[in-house]
Design a protein around this motif. Structure first.
Motif, short mmCIF file in Angstrom:
data_model
loop_
_atom_site.label_atom_id
_atom_site.label_comp_id
_atom_site.label_asym_id
_atom_site.label_seq_id
_atom_site.Cartn_x
_atom_site.Cartn_y
_atom_site.Cartn_z
N ALA A 57 -11.81 69.04 -18.50
CA ALA A 57 -11.08 68.13 -19.37
C ALA A 57 -11.46 66.58 -19.29
CB ALA A 57 -9.63 68.48 -19.29
N GLU A 58 -11.99 66.09 -18.29
CA GLU A 58 -12.31 64.68 -18.16
C GLU A 58 -13.34 64.25 -18.95
OE1 GLU A 58 -12.56 64.48 -13.88
OE2 GLU A 58 -10.60 64.59 -13.60
N TRP A 59 -14.06 65.07 -19.72
CA TRP A 59 -14.98 64.91 -20.67
C TRP A 59 -14.80 65.32 -21.92
CZ3 TRP A 59 -19.83 67.13 -17.48
CH2 TRP A 59 -20.01 66.53 -16.48
N VAL A 60 -15.59 64.47 -22.93
CA VAL A 60 -15.36 64.89 -24.34
C VAL A 60 -16.74 64.70 -24.85
CG1 VAL A 60 -14.79 62.71 -25.10
CG2 VAL A 60 -14.18 64.75 -26.61
N GLY A 61 -17.10 65.75 -26.01
CA GLY A 61 -18.21 65.73 -26.63
C GLY A 61 -18.08 64.99 -28.09
N LEU A 62 -18.82 63.73 -28.42
CA LEU A 62 -18.72 62.99 -29.47
C LEU A 62 -19.78 63.09 -30.43
CD1 LEU A 62 -16.79 59.83 -27.98
CD2 LEU A 62 -15.66 61.75 -29.10
#
Length: 147
Positions: A57-62
């Motif tokens: 949850a510390e990463w996101v895909g943009l």
């Protein structure tokens, strides 16, 4: 660092790749059977045929527009930047819109967007009765520029 895992939901799906070692974004490819006509002012949701697993949850895909499509043809994202949360496991689909004056045809296998994986901060949220003062204060759009 844990890898981002991709699942092909369609046999023609293309696992995202970086074009160069220094590329921040990985190309997302249209997974369509036939060309899709995007008229001037039109919008379309284009499938990639892929699902992905962001391991934390510390990463996101943009998802960002490809500059070449945007500059040459006016093809950009319908929502400016797409957000893929770490707990989403459905198909990655790209909403495109044509801001150009001419129709544009999306071809099967065409690179349509780029995916960037980036850290995300999740500080706690709380309600406040008032906020601290700053030099800018409530100055809005254009309030920090010199005239």
């Amino acid at each position: 660092m844990e890898p981002i895992r991709f699942q092909k939901l369609h046999p023609n799906a293309v696992i995202p790749q970086r074009a160069t070692p220094g590329s921040a974004g990985m190309d997302l490819v249209a997974c369509i059977e036939e060309p899709v006509l995007l008229p001037a002012g039109g919008r379309a949701m284009i499938p990639t045929g892929l699902a992905m697993a962001i391991p934390t949850a510390e990463w996101v895909g943009l998802v960002y527009a490809r500059s070449g499509l945007a500059v040459r043809h006016g093809i950009t994202l319908s929502n400016s930047v797409g957000v893929i949360d770490s707990d989403y496991r459905g198909e990655i689909r790209v909403g495109l819109c044509n801001l150009g004056q001419e129709p544009y045809t999306i071809q099967p296998g065409e690179r349509i967007a780029q995916l960037v994986i980036t850290p995300v901060l999740m500080p706690p949220v709380e309600e406040a009765d008032e906020l601290d003062n700053t030099e800018r204060g409530t100055g809005g759009f254009g309030s920090t520029g010199k005239r």
